[in-house]
Design a protein around this motif. Sequence first.
Motif, PDB file in Angstrom:
ATOM      1  N   ALA A 158       4.489  12.800  -7.493  1.00  0.00           N
ATOM      2  CA  ALA A 158       4.408  11.718  -6.510  1.00  0.00           C
ATOM      3  C   ALA A 158       3.274  10.745  -6.847  1.00  0.00           C
ATOM      4  O   ALA A 158       3.439   9.518  -6.770  1.00  0.00           O
ATOM      5  CB  ALA A 158       4.213  12.299  -5.110  1.00  0.00           C
ATOM      6  N   VAL A 159       2.118  11.286  -7.235  1.00  0.00           N
ATOM      7  CA  VAL A 159       0.981  10.433  -7.622  1.00  0.00           C
ATOM      8  C   VAL A 159       1.351   9.598  -8.839  1.00  0.00           C
ATOM      9  O   VAL A 159       1.092   8.388  -8.894  1.00  0.00           O
ATOM     10  CB  VAL A 159      -0.273  11.285  -7.917  1.00  0.00           C
ATOM     11  N   GLU A 160       1.966  10.237  -9.829  1.00  0.00           N
ATOM     12  CA  GLU A 160       2.377   9.543 -11.047  1.00  0.00           C
ATOM     13  C   GLU A 160       3.329   8.392 -10.719  1.00  0.00           C
ATOM     14  O   GLU A 160       3.184   7.284 -11.252  1.00  0.00           O
ATOM     15  CB  GLU A 160       3.040  10.524 -12.006  1.00  0.00           C
ATOM     16  N   GLU A 161       4.285   8.639  -9.829  1.00  0.00           N
ATOM     17  CA  GLU A 161       5.260   7.594  -9.472  1.00  0.00           C
ATOM     18  C   GLU A 161       4.581   6.426  -8.775  1.00  0.00           C
ATOM     19  O   GLU A 161       4.876   5.258  -9.058  1.00  0.00           O
ATOM     20  CB  GLU A 161       6.359   8.183  -8.582  1.00  0.00           C
ATOM     21  N   ALA A 162       3.645   6.726  -7.863  1.00  0.00           N
ATOM     22  CA  ALA A 162       2.923   5.664  -7.165  1.00  0.00           C
ATOM     23  C   ALA A 162       2.099   4.825  -8.144  1.00  0.00           C
ATOM     24  O   ALA A 162       2.052   3.588  -8.053  1.00  0.00           O
ATOM     25  CB  ALA A 162       2.026   6.271  -6.096  1.00  0.00           C
ATOM     26  N   VAL A 163       1.461   5.498  -9.105  1.00  0.00           N
ATOM     27  CA  VAL A 163       0.644   4.786 -10.103  1.00  0.00           C
ATOM     28  C   VAL A 163       1.536   3.931 -11.007  1.00  0.00           C
ATOM     29  O   VAL A 163       1.183   2.798 -11.364  1.00  0.00           O
ATOM     30  CB  VAL A 163      -0.186   5.786 -10.941  1.00  0.00           C
ATOM     31  N   ARG A 164       2.724   4.448 -11.362  1.00  0.00           N
ATOM     32  CA  ARG A 164       3.644   3.651 -12.177  1.00  0.00           C
ATOM     33  C   ARG A 164       4.107   2.404 -11.424  1.00  0.00           C
ATOM     34  O   ARG A 164       4.258   1.331 -12.027  1.00  0.00           O
ATOM     35  CB  ARG A 164       4.852   4.501 -12.579  1.00  0.00           C
ATOM     36  N   LEU A 165       4.343   2.546 -10.130  1.00  0.00           N
ATOM     37  CA  LEU A 165       4.733   1.372  -9.330  1.00  0.00           C
ATOM     38  C   LEU A 165       3.597   0.341  -9.290  1.00  0.00           C
ATOM     39  O   LEU A 165       3.833  -0.861  -9.310  1.00  0.00           O
ATOM     40  CB  LEU A 165       5.095   1.803  -7.898  1.00  0.00           C
TER      41      LEU A 165
ATOM     42  N   LYS B 181       0.836  -1.194   0.000  1.00  0.00           N
ATOM     43  CA  LYS B 181       0.000   0.000   0.000  1.00  0.00           C
ATOM     44  C   LYS B 181       0.879   1.256   0.000  1.00  0.00           C
ATOM     45  O   LYS B 181       1.879   1.314   0.712  1.00  0.00           O
ATOM     46  CB  LYS B 181      -0.888  -0.031   1.246  1.00  0.00           C
ATOM     47  N   VAL B 182       0.488   2.249  -0.819  1.00  0.00           N
ATOM     48  CA  VAL B 182       1.237   3.508  -0.884  1.00  0.00           C
ATOM     49  C   VAL B 182       0.306   4.665  -0.537  1.00  0.00           C
ATOM     50  O   VAL B 182      -0.810   4.757  -1.059  1.00  0.00           O
ATOM     51  CB  VAL B 182       1.840   3.746  -2.284  1.00  0.00           C
ATOM     52  N   LEU B 183       0.782   5.542   0.339  1.00  0.00           N
ATOM     53  CA  LEU B 183       0.038   6.737   0.720  1.00  0.00           C
ATOM     54  C   LEU B 183       0.676   7.939   0.007  1.00  0.00           C
ATOM     55  O   LEU B 183       1.890   8.126   0.075  1.00  0.00           O
ATOM     56  CB  LEU B 183       0.105   6.928   2.237  1.00  0.00           C
ATOM     57  N   VAL B 184      -0.159   8.730  -0.685  1.00  0.00           N
ATOM     58  CA  VAL B 184       0.368   9.884  -1.429  1.00  0.00           C
ATOM     59  C   VAL B 184      -0.346  11.162  -0.979  1.00  0.00           C
ATOM     60  O   VAL B 184      -1.478  11.421  -1.390  1.00  0.00           O
ATOM     61  CB  VAL B 184       0.195   9.708  -2.950  1.00  0.00           C
ATOM     62  N   PRO B 185       0.289  11.964  -0.133  1.00  0.00           N
ATOM     63  CA  PRO B 185      -0.310  13.246   0.259  1.00  0.00           C
ATOM     64  C   PRO B 185      -0.226  14.252  -0.889  1.00  0.00           C
ATOM     65  O   PRO B 185       0.801  14.351  -1.557  1.00  0.00           O
ATOM     66  CB  PRO B 185       0.567  13.703   1.445  1.00  0.00           C
ATOM     67  N   VAL B 186      -1.316  14.992  -1.130  1.00  0.00           N
ATOM     68  CA  VAL B 186      -1.335  16.009  -2.175  1.00  0.00           C
ATOM     69  C   VAL B 186      -1.887  17.317  -1.596  1.00  0.00           C
ATOM     70  O   VAL B 186      -2.733  17.299  -0.703  1.00  0.00           O
ATOM     71  CB  VAL B 186      -2.186  15.583  -3.396  1.00  0.00           C
ATOM     72  N   LYS B 187      -1.396  18.441  -2.107  1.00  0.00           N
ATOM     73  CA  LYS B 187      -1.808  19.743  -1.585  1.00  0.00           C
ATOM     74  C   LYS B 187      -2.460  20.582  -2.679  1.00  0.00           C
ATOM     75  O   LYS B 187      -2.012  20.580  -3.823  1.00  0.00           O
ATOM     76  CB  LYS B 187      -0.595  20.489  -1.014  1.00  0.00           C
ATOM     77  N   ARG B 188      -3.497  21.305  -2.301  1.00  0.00           N
ATOM     78  CA  ARG B 188      -4.175  22.243  -3.205  1.00  0.00           C
ATOM     79  C   ARG B 188      -3.481  23.595  -3.076  1.00  0.00           C
ATOM     80  O   ARG B 188      -3.424  24.180  -1.997  1.00  0.00           O
ATOM     81  CB  ARG B 188      -5.647  22.350  -2.817  1.00  0.00           C
TER      82      ARG B 188
END
Length: 249
Positions: A42-49, A2-9
């Motif tokens: 970061a989201v892109e990297e998690a999705v690629r993994l 499982k990967v957690l990806v924090p994102v900011k607006r």
Amino acid sequence: MKVLVPVKRVVDYNVKVRVKSDGTGVDIANVKMSMNPFDEIAVEEAVRLKEKGVVTEVIAVSCGVTQCQETLRTAMAIGADRAILVETDAELQPLAVAKLLKALVDKEQPQLVVLGKQAIDDDCNQTGQMLAALTGMPQGTFASKVEVADGKVAVTREVDGGLETVSLSLPAVVTTDLRLNEPRYVTLPNIMKAKKKQLDIVKPADLGVDVTPRIKTLKVEEPAKRGAGVKVPDVATLVNKLKNEAKVI
């Protein structure tokens, strides 16, 4: 895994930032907002993994106002499986965000936390490091390459002298740099699919975290406008101006 990806607006990077007339902060009324570019990486990297079969679930997280749901929907359109919004109107500072993320890490038990190295609004570059300290996880910051294998993550990071590769035992925290990847273009079908994905909303109190600001902003003002440059006829005049006007030599 499982990967957690924090994102900011944040205010969109194409927008020219304006300071409020009373100097209390940045004017965000009627301003285009978007996902922090480093978090998008970061989201892109998690999705690629996940596409490589290394990761089984990608969870996007955001902390802030209700409108952060739009940012989380964008993350899910890129490929995150579900999202969590820690909803609050309070001014969130890096330590408060790190504490909220720690509470979510304790709850979700991810093997990897991937987030942008910094946000383009405050440029703090603190949240990832603070989260690693609070959770006791090893950290790989400013990642330009990430490889996961055999219970470890190899992070190639950008340092002043060039590149450095560190091997971290999972679970770990990784912060992303610009050269890690180029995020994909979000297609309309994926945007429609994202609307149906799970988005949970919690409050800081539900996580037992006090988000009261510990730093008070006294005043925000634009930098002084630079004076016009001048041309000099010769080196002697240049040296004279540097010595007597600029007083730098």
